[in-house]
Design an enzyme around this catalytic site. Sequence first.
Site, PDB file in Angstrom:
ATOM      1  N   ARG A 227      12.866   5.318  11.819  1.00 63.18           N
ATOM      2  CA  ARG A 227      11.702   4.420  11.892  1.00 63.18           C
ATOM      3  C   ARG A 227      11.972   3.314  12.922  1.00 63.18           C
ATOM      4  O   ARG A 227      11.105   2.927  13.703  1.00 63.18           O
ATOM      5  CB  ARG A 227      11.416   3.797  10.526  1.00 63.18           C
ATOM      6  CG  ARG A 227      11.019   4.748   9.423  1.00 63.18           C
ATOM      7  CD  ARG A 227       9.544   4.967   9.296  1.00 63.18           C
ATOM      8  NE  ARG A 227       8.754   3.784   9.061  1.00 63.18           N
ATOM      9  CZ  ARG A 227       8.586   3.198   7.869  1.00 63.18           C
ATOM     10  NH1 ARG A 227       9.236   3.664   6.806  1.00 63.18           N
ATOM     11  NH2 ARG A 227       7.796   2.152   7.735  1.00 63.18           N
TER      12      ARG A 227
ATOM     13  N   VAL B  95       5.949  -2.871   8.576  1.00 62.98           N
ATOM     14  CA  VAL B  95       7.334  -3.379   8.655  1.00 62.98           C
ATOM     15  C   VAL B  95       7.908  -3.144  10.053  1.00 62.98           C
ATOM     16  O   VAL B  95       9.073  -3.416  10.308  1.00 62.98           O
ATOM     17  CB  VAL B  95       8.218  -2.671   7.591  1.00 62.98           C
ATOM     18  CG1 VAL B  95       7.737  -2.995   6.192  1.00 62.98           C
ATOM     19  CG2 VAL B  95       8.261  -1.153   7.803  1.00 62.98           C
TER      20      VAL B  95
ATOM     21  N   HIS C  96       5.394  -6.404   2.893  1.00 67.21           N
ATOM     22  CA  HIS C  96       6.370  -5.358   2.527  1.00 67.21           C
ATOM     23  C   HIS C  96       7.685  -5.494   3.272  1.00 67.21           C
ATOM     24  O   HIS C  96       8.452  -4.541   3.359  1.00 67.21           O
ATOM     25  CB  HIS C  96       5.759  -3.970   2.781  1.00 67.21           C
ATOM     26  CG  HIS C  96       4.553  -3.707   1.941  1.00 67.21           C
ATOM     27  ND1 HIS C  96       3.601  -2.771   2.273  1.00 67.21           N
ATOM     28  CD2 HIS C  96       4.113  -4.277   0.783  1.00 67.21           C
ATOM     29  CE1 HIS C  96       2.645  -2.756   1.348  1.00 67.21           C
ATOM     30  NE2 HIS C  96       2.928  -3.673   0.444  1.00 67.21           N
TER      31      HIS C  96
ATOM     32  N   CYS D 112      21.812  -6.952   1.143  1.00 64.82           N
ATOM     33  CA  CYS D 112      22.780  -6.298   0.264  1.00 64.82           C
ATOM     34  C   CYS D 112      22.021  -5.609  -0.880  1.00 64.82           C
ATOM     35  O   CYS D 112      21.071  -6.155  -1.426  1.00 64.82           O
ATOM     36  CB  CYS D 112      23.723  -7.350  -0.314  1.00 64.82           C
ATOM     37  SG  CYS D 112      24.909  -6.675  -1.489  1.00 64.82           S
TER      38      CYS D 112
ATOM     39  N   CYS E 178      30.561  -7.387   0.505  1.00 68.69           N
ATOM     40  CA  CYS E 178      30.987  -7.194  -0.892  1.00 68.69           C
ATOM     41  C   CYS E 178      31.304  -5.729  -1.163  1.00 68.69           C
ATOM     42  O   CYS E 178      31.712  -5.359  -2.272  1.00 68.69           O
ATOM     43  CB  CYS E 178      29.883  -7.676  -1.849  1.00 68.69           C
ATOM     44  SG  CYS E 178      28.470  -6.552  -1.973  1.00 68.69           S
TER      45      CYS E 178
ATOM     46  N   GLY F  29      -6.869  -0.446   9.475  1.00 65.25           N
ATOM     47  CA  GLY F  29      -5.772   0.517   9.527  1.00 65.25           C
ATOM     48  C   GLY F  29      -5.047   0.728   8.230  1.00 65.25           C
ATOM     49  O   GLY F  29      -3.840   0.997   8.227  1.00 65.25           O
TER      50      GLY F  29
ATOM     51  N   ALA G  73      -8.683   0.818  15.650  1.00 67.83           N
ATOM     52  CA  ALA G  73      -8.421  -0.634  15.694  1.00 67.83           C
ATOM     53  C   ALA G  73      -8.184  -1.097  17.123  1.00 67.83           C
ATOM     54  O   ALA G  73      -8.612  -2.194  17.508  1.00 67.83           O
ATOM     55  CB  ALA G  73      -7.202  -0.952  14.827  1.00 67.83           C
TER      56      ALA G  73
HETATM   57  C1  BV8 Z   1       4.826  -3.226  -7.185  1.00 64.27           C
HETATM   58  C2  BV8 Z   1       7.514  -0.638   2.817  1.00 64.27           C
HETATM   59  C3  BV8 Z   1       5.451  -3.971  -9.347  1.00 64.27           C
HETATM   60  C4  BV8 Z   1       8.476   0.451   2.985  1.00 64.27           C
HETATM   61  C5  BV8 Z   1       5.648   0.070   1.437  1.00 64.27           C
HETATM   62  C6  BV8 Z   1      -1.332  -1.606  -9.307  1.00 64.27           C
HETATM   63  C7  BV8 Z   1      -0.787  -2.875  -9.187  1.00 64.27           C
HETATM   64  C8  BV8 Z   1       0.515  -3.043  -8.737  1.00 64.27           C
HETATM   65  C9  BV8 Z   1       1.288  -1.923  -8.384  1.00 64.27           C
HETATM   66  C10 BV8 Z   1       0.738  -0.668  -8.492  1.00 64.27           C
HETATM   67  C11 BV8 Z   1      -0.557  -0.507  -8.943  1.00 64.27           C
HETATM   68  N1  BV8 Z   1      -0.827   0.825  -8.952  1.00 64.27           N
HETATM   69  C12 BV8 Z   1       0.257   1.500  -8.492  1.00 64.27           C
HETATM   70  C13 BV8 Z   1       1.234   0.626  -8.233  1.00 64.27           C
HETATM   71  C14 BV8 Z   1       2.565   0.984  -7.757  1.00 64.27           C
HETATM   72  C15 BV8 Z   1       2.676   1.016  -6.240  1.00 64.27           C
HETATM   73  C16 BV8 Z   1       1.442   1.596  -5.580  1.00 64.27           C
HETATM   74  O1  BV8 Z   1       0.580   0.873  -5.127  1.00 64.27           O
HETATM   75  N2  BV8 Z   1       1.395   2.920  -5.523  1.00 64.27           N
HETATM   76  C17 BV8 Z   1       0.269   3.582  -4.876  1.00 64.27           C
HETATM   77  C18 BV8 Z   1       0.806   4.663  -3.921  1.00 64.27           C
HETATM   78  C19 BV8 Z   1      -0.604   4.146  -5.959  1.00 64.27           C
HETATM   79  N3  BV8 Z   1       2.910  -0.308  -5.715  1.00 64.27           N
HETATM   80  C20 BV8 Z   1       4.183  -0.734  -5.676  1.00 64.27           C
HETATM   81  O2  BV8 Z   1       5.124  -0.079  -6.061  1.00 64.27           O
HETATM   82  C21 BV8 Z   1       4.419  -2.130  -5.109  1.00 64.27           C
HETATM   83  N4  BV8 Z   1       5.280  -2.832  -6.014  1.00 64.27           N
HETATM   84  O3  BV8 Z   1       3.689  -3.201  -7.497  1.00 64.27           O
HETATM   85  O4  BV8 Z   1       5.832  -3.651  -8.012  1.00 64.27           O
HETATM   86  C22 BV8 Z   1       6.553  -4.726  -9.941  1.00 64.27           C
HETATM   87  C23 BV8 Z   1       6.327  -6.041 -10.337  1.00 64.27           C
HETATM   88  C24 BV8 Z   1       7.360  -6.737 -10.937  1.00 64.27           C
HETATM   89  C25 BV8 Z   1       8.617  -6.132 -11.112  1.00 64.27           C
HETATM   90  C26 BV8 Z   1       8.842  -4.824 -10.698  1.00 64.27           C
HETATM   91  C27 BV8 Z   1       7.801  -4.105 -10.107  1.00 64.27           C
HETATM   92  C28 BV8 Z   1       5.164  -2.050  -3.790  1.00 64.27           C
HETATM   93  C29 BV8 Z   1       4.308  -1.435  -2.729  1.00 64.27           C
HETATM   94  C30 BV8 Z   1       5.022  -1.544  -1.363  1.00 64.27           C
HETATM   95  C31 BV8 Z   1       5.684  -0.225  -1.007  1.00 64.27           C
HETATM   96  N5  BV8 Z   1       6.261  -0.305   0.346  1.00 64.27           N
HETATM   97  N6  BV8 Z   1       6.199  -0.074   2.633  1.00 64.27           N
HETATM   98  C32 BV8 Z   1       8.254   1.204   4.267  1.00 64.27           C
HETATM   99  O5  BV8 Z   1       7.316   0.897   5.029  1.00 64.27           O
HETATM  100  O6  BV8 Z   1       9.055   2.117   4.502  1.00 64.27           O
HETATM  101  S1  BV8 Z   1       4.104   0.678   1.312  1.00 64.27           S
HETATM  102  C33 BV8 Z   1       3.682   1.601   2.666  1.00 64.27           C
HETATM  103  O7  BV8 Z   1       2.335   1.998   2.433  1.00 64.27           O
HETATM  104  C34 BV8 Z   1       3.640   0.890   3.994  1.00 64.27           C
HETATM  105  O8  BV8 Z   1       3.878  -0.492   3.937  1.00 64.27           O
HETATM  106  C35 BV8 Z   1       2.193   1.133   4.415  1.00 64.27           C
HETATM  107  O9  BV8 Z   1       1.684   0.180   5.275  1.00 64.27           O
HETATM  108  C36 BV8 Z   1       1.581   1.025   3.081  1.00 64.27           C
HETATM  109  C37 BV8 Z   1       0.151   1.308   2.862  1.00 64.27           C
HETATM  110  O10 BV8 Z   1      -0.186   2.409   3.590  1.00 64.27           O
HETATM  111  P1  BV8 Z   1      -1.217   2.150   4.791  1.00 64.27           P
HETATM  112  O11 BV8 Z   1      -0.708   1.029   5.615  1.00 64.27           O
HETATM  113  O12 BV8 Z   1      -2.573   2.009   4.237  1.00 64.27           O
HETATM  114  O13 BV8 Z   1      -1.024   3.459   5.616  1.00 64.27           O
HETATM  115  P2  BV8 Z   1      -1.683   4.870   5.333  1.00 64.27           P
HETATM  116  O14 BV8 Z   1      -0.926   5.869   6.129  1.00 64.27           O
HETATM  117  O15 BV8 Z   1      -1.867   5.070   3.868  1.00 64.27           O
HETATM  118  O16 BV8 Z   1      -3.161   4.716   5.934  1.00 64.27           O
HETATM  119  C38 BV8 Z   1      -3.321   4.528   7.328  1.00 64.27           C
HETATM  120  C39 BV8 Z   1      -4.793   4.295   7.545  1.00 64.27           C
HETATM  121  O17 BV8 Z   1      -5.000   4.006   8.919  1.00 64.27           O
HETATM  122  C40 BV8 Z   1      -5.661   5.494   7.196  1.00 64.27           C
HETATM  123  O18 BV8 Z   1      -6.756   5.081   6.434  1.00 64.27           O
HETATM  124  C41 BV8 Z   1      -6.147   5.993   8.583  1.00 64.27           C
HETATM  125  O19 BV8 Z   1      -7.452   6.509   8.517  1.00 64.27           O
HETATM  126  C42 BV8 Z   1      -6.125   4.711   9.362  1.00 64.27           C
HETATM  127  N7  BV8 Z   1      -5.972   4.862  10.809  1.00 64.27           N
HETATM  128  C43 BV8 Z   1      -5.337   5.841  11.489  1.00 64.27           C
HETATM  129  N8  BV8 Z   1      -5.414   5.579  12.816  1.00 64.27           N
HETATM  130  C44 BV8 Z   1      -6.106   4.413  12.953  1.00 64.27           C
HETATM  131  C45 BV8 Z   1      -6.453   3.948  11.683  1.00 64.27           C
HETATM  132  N9  BV8 Z   1      -7.146   2.808  11.475  1.00 64.27           N
HETATM  133  C46 BV8 Z   1      -7.500   2.103  12.567  1.00 64.27           C
HETATM  134  N10 BV8 Z   1      -7.201   2.470  13.830  1.00 64.27           N
HETATM  135  C47 BV8 Z   1      -6.511   3.620  14.054  1.00 64.27           C
HETATM  136  N11 BV8 Z   1      -6.218   3.987  15.321  1.00 64.27           N
END
Ligand code: BV8
Length: 252
Positions: free
Chosen positions: A72, A106, A122, A130, A153, A190, A234
């Site tokens: 990445r 990120v 994120h 760590c 560590c 996006g 975008a």
């Molecule tokens: C948490 C970092 C709790 C790593 C990422 C309800 C409430 C709270 C949590 C949840 C909930 N329901 C479910 C959950 C759990 C989970 C979640 O949301 N799961 C989903 C899949 C159902 N959430 C979590 O786990 C979060 N943590 O809630 O913790 C907690 C609280 C206390 C104590 C313990 C625990 C953490 C979420 C963060 C995860 N980390 N990234 C890395 O990047 O490697 S998320 C990851 O997905 C990326 O950051 C990414 O950005 C993000 C979202 O995806 P998108 O950005 O939307 O990207 P995607 O590919 O999906 O879509 C791209 C879009 O762009 C498309 O629509 C496409 O059409 C469009 N596109 C394409 N080309 C273009 C365009 N648009 C414009 N122009 C273009 N040219």
Amino acid sequence: METATLPPRLLALLESGAPLAVLTGAGVSAESGLATFRGPQGMWEGLDPASLATPQAFQNDPLTVWRFYAWRRRQALAAEPNPAHVALAAWESAATGRFQLVTQNVDGLHERAGSRGAIRLHGTLWRLRCSVDAHEHDDFREELGPLPPRCTCGAPLRPAVVWFGEPLPTAAIESAERAAREAALVLVAGTSSTVYPAAALPRIARAAGAYVVEINPEATALTSEVDLHLRGAAGRLVPELARHAGVTSGSA
Ligand code: BV8
């Protein structure tokens, strides 16, 4: 809809410099050549990134997760900010009213384009921490030697990103929610609006009276709840909206 025929309410919000919040996701970096999370190509060697972006994956196989993030970083280093990143940085500089960029990304491209105050929900590829006590280390350098690199560590270092199942930084999500509540206009660009709590932000804004515009070539989980869906890339639409807001520098 072309931006030439924007609804009068949106034009008024853009031209008046009303408080603006912008939420971006992986799609904003797509035109820089970076894979999105849920794109058709699958992000890495056919593996689902969501299965790699978890503490369990790191615990089970730190080397594979490290290779994923090293890939990445190489991808992000080879990429250039595109007109969407550049226009948002110019907009932030030119804004006379409140402007808050909130990103799920990120990759660091917003910062490389010149954005100064982005809220990174994120985390970032460009810092390590760590895996035991979470203290952050200097930015990653590839020549660290064998993967996974070790903390002083002895524990494996990990990327300073928020994995699925991990809480977002409290300050980041609280300031993002505040920006959403206080915005008169929100641009959501996006993102598939599937990852929480980030995906709740446009809904918080709308409930507080904001006008919400989605910029995406596809419909998403949010589309039925926004005031306007500008169907397109975008890299073309964000600079056009910035121009309507009187942003002249950058790629706007
Ligand atoms: C948490 C970092 C709790 C790593 C990422 C309800 C409430 C709270 C949590 C949840 C909930 N329901 C479910 C959950 C759990 C989970 C979640 O949301 N799961 C989903 C899949 C159902 N959430 C979590 O786990 C979060 N943590 O809630 O913790 C907690 C609280 C206390 C104590 C313990 C625990 C953490 C979420 C963060 C995860 N980390 N990234 C890395 O990047 O490697 S998320 C990851 O997905 C990326 O950051 C990414 O950005 C993000 C979202 O995806 P998108 O950005 O939307 O990207 P995607 O590919 O999906 O879509 C791209 C879009 O762009 C498309 O629509 C496409 O059409 C469009 N596109 C394409 N080309 C273009 C365009 N648009 C414009 N122009 C273009 N040219």
